[in-house]
Design an enzyme around this catalytic site. Structure first.
Site, PDB file in Angstrom:
ATOM      1  N   GLU A   4      -0.559   9.805 -12.554  1.00 27.47           N
ATOM      2  CA  GLU A   4      -1.972   9.751 -12.984  1.00 27.47           C
ATOM      3  C   GLU A   4      -2.441  11.046 -13.641  1.00 27.47           C
ATOM      4  OE1 GLU A   4      -4.147   8.519  -9.477  1.00 27.47           O
ATOM      5  OE2 GLU A   4      -3.251   6.520  -9.526  1.00 27.47           O
ATOM      6  N   GLU A  50       3.804  -0.488  -8.965  1.00 31.59           N
ATOM      7  CA  GLU A  50       2.871  -0.678  -7.839  1.00 31.59           C
ATOM      8  C   GLU A  50       2.167  -2.035  -7.937  1.00 31.59           C
ATOM      9  OE1 GLU A  50       0.263   2.699  -7.360  1.00 31.59           O
ATOM     10  OE2 GLU A  50       1.806   4.103  -7.999  1.00 31.59           O
TER      11      GLU A  50
HETATM   12  C1  XIL Z   1      -2.291   4.643  -2.044  1.00 35.61           C
HETATM   13  C2  XIL Z   1      -1.811   4.160  -0.688  1.00 35.61           C
HETATM   14  O1  XIL Z   1      -1.481   2.790  -0.789  1.00 35.61           O
HETATM   15  C3  XIL Z   1      -2.868   4.381   0.346  1.00 35.61           C
HETATM   16  O2  XIL Z   1      -2.370   4.092   1.649  1.00 35.61           O
HETATM   17  C4  XIL Z   1      -3.355   5.837   0.315  1.00 35.61           C
HETATM   18  O3  XIL Z   1      -4.429   5.992   1.188  1.00 35.61           O
HETATM   19  C5  XIL Z   1      -3.765   6.252  -1.079  1.00 35.61           C
HETATM   20  O4  XIL Z   1      -2.703   5.999  -1.978  1.00 35.61           O
HETATM   21  N1  XIL Z   1      -1.842   4.636  -7.092  1.00 35.61           N
HETATM   22  C6  XIL Z   1      -0.757   5.298  -6.566  1.00 35.61           C
HETATM   23  C7  XIL Z   1      -0.414   5.129  -5.132  1.00 35.61           C
HETATM   24  O5  XIL Z   1      -0.010   5.932  -7.311  1.00 35.61           O
HETATM   25  O6  XIL Z   1       0.205   6.273  -4.587  1.00 35.61           O
HETATM   26  C8  XIL Z   1      -1.643   4.780  -4.328  1.00 35.61           C
HETATM   27  O7  XIL Z   1      -1.251   4.541  -2.975  1.00 35.61           O
HETATM   28  C9  XIL Z   1      -2.322   3.576  -4.924  1.00 35.61           C
HETATM   29  C10 XIL Z   1      -2.793   3.891  -6.322  1.00 35.61           C
END
Ligand code: XIL
Length: 394
Positions: A185, A293
């Site tokens: 990000e 994701e």
């Molecule tokens: C999220 C997790 O799922 C949560 O448990 C945590 O509190 C925050 O992070 N984008 C990403 C992931 O790259 O690392 C994130 O994961 C979700 C959004």
């Protein structure tokens, strides 16, 4: 995470709001059958196929897990049977591993890696560098940035800490992790910025931190695939920035192998064509794609929801209307059909595996959400059958 408001997204979400409201709303003057739509078709009677085998000709199929996901034998068995790759949902992030300079907490991630190795599963690493902060918790721990920013050596001091962290973490997992999200990000949603300037990494090192992290990762493991991971790559403006950053890195000779597309999508956003364009633009640069994701939210929120919770769509409650679950299954089928026709996609990782645990029930707002392939009892959902059996209709 997700973007702030984009006009077209908001417009589309407005339409969605009406759709969802007409599906879900006004229960008091409609029968349950009208409200819910027709029941979903019965699951096929065949044995449950292994998703990793169904997709083997195309890409790895992964799931993000926490160490406690594998405590239960039923969950462990499902993960070992259905998936060919695992990712740590949180435990390979700097907030967990990076305790202090030279001090690491590898134990929770090592549990996941040991399970993967025992069952012949690959591991994709997520993530070496992230700016994320939520309350007291941060994935960019303060020790990285300690010192006086006006000190002429400050840049070099922070750069050395980053280089050492990346080197030590990649070295620890060398030969066990086949791909790393090196940075996560880093592109801004602000139309006036390319890089995310509200990151402590950017504030300390400018854009240099990205190149430093990639070079250190390559030096520590010449064989691991190095990814830049990002959300909303389907958005043309965001993607243009991402591609310009990649070109800039390559012009400096920085090693990079691929783009991770988070793909926290919803049942009707974004359009398939936008996703296809994202994969094709990356492939045209000669880079790999991974979906890193994937989850399919039941809510097509306006972009503003992520920074302004009152803008988020209201809780659907339980049980979720049949028509919404059917739309989710059809959406999963459509995106997998797209993925299977994109040879540059090397892996598709779900952000979880069972609806009993998903970040989307707490972020962006607490509410019912059922974004994954298996229900809370580990039973394959319509979404699973839609992608595992092309002849089945939900
Ligand atoms: C999220 C997790 O799922 C949560 O448990 C945590 O509190 C925050 O992070 N984008 C990403 C992931 O790259 O690392 C994130 O994961 C979700 C959004």
């Amino acid at each position: 995470m997700r973007p702030s408001g984009i006009a077209v997204r908001a417009l589309y979400a407005g339409v969605t709001l009406l759709t969802i409201a007409s599906i879900a709303g006004c229960a008091h003057n409609q029968t349950a059958a009208t409200r819910d739509g027709l029941p979903l078709a019965a699951a096929p009677t065949q044995a449950v196929p292994q998703l990793k085998s169904v997709m083997a000709a195309h890409f790895k199929v992964g799931a993000a897990i926490e160490p406690d996901s594998i405590d239960s034998p039923a969950d462990a068995a499902l993960l070992a049977v259905q998936f060919s790759s695992l990712t740590a949902e949180n435990k390979m992030k700097p907030g967990t591993i990076g305790v202090a300079a030279g001090e690491y907490n590898f134990a929770p991630a090592d549990q996941i890696v040991a399970f993967a190795q025992a069952h012949g599963l690959a591991v994709r690493g997520h993530t070496l560098v992230w700016h994320y902060r939520s309350g007291e918790w941060t994935e960019a721990p303060d020790w990285f940035f300690a010192g006086d920013a006006k000190d002429p050596h400050y840049h070099d001091i922070v750069a050395a800490r980053l280089q050492r962290y990346v080197t030590d973490v990649v070295t620890h997992f060398r030969g066990k992790v086949y791909a790393w999200d090196v940075v996560n990000e880093v592109i801004s949603d602000d139309p006036h910025q390319v890089y995310r300037e509200d990151s402590p990494w950017y504030r300390a090192l400018g854009k240099d931190y990205i190149a430093i992290a990639f070079r250190a990762a390559r030096a520590a493991d010449p064989d691991v695939k190095l990814y830049i991971n990002e959300y909303s790559t389907d958005d043309a403006a965001k993607r243009a920035k991402l591609l310009s950053v990649i070109r800039d890195l390559r012009a400096q000779g920085v090693p990079i192998d691929g783009v991770g597309h988070q793909m926290h999508i919803s049942i009707n956003w974004p359009p398939l064509q936008n996703m296809k364009q994202a994969f094709d633009d990356v492939a045209a640069l000669g880079l790999e794609n991974q979906v890193t994701e994937l989850d399919v939210s039941l809510y097509s929120d306006p972009g503003a929801c992520w920074s302004h919770p009152p803008a988020c769509l209201p809780d659907l409650g339980q049980p979720v209307p049949n028509d919404v679950m059917r739309a989710q299954a059809q959406r999963y089928r459509a995106v997998f059909d797209l993925f299977e026709h994109e040879p540059s996609i090397k892996a598709v990782t779900f952000w979880g595996y069972s609806d009993k645990h998903t970040w989307l029930t707490s972020i962006p707002v607490p509410r019912t959400n059922l974004p994954l392939l298996f229900d809370a009892n580990l039973k394959p959902k319509a979404a699973f059958w839609a992608i595992a059996d092309s002849s089945w209709q939900p």
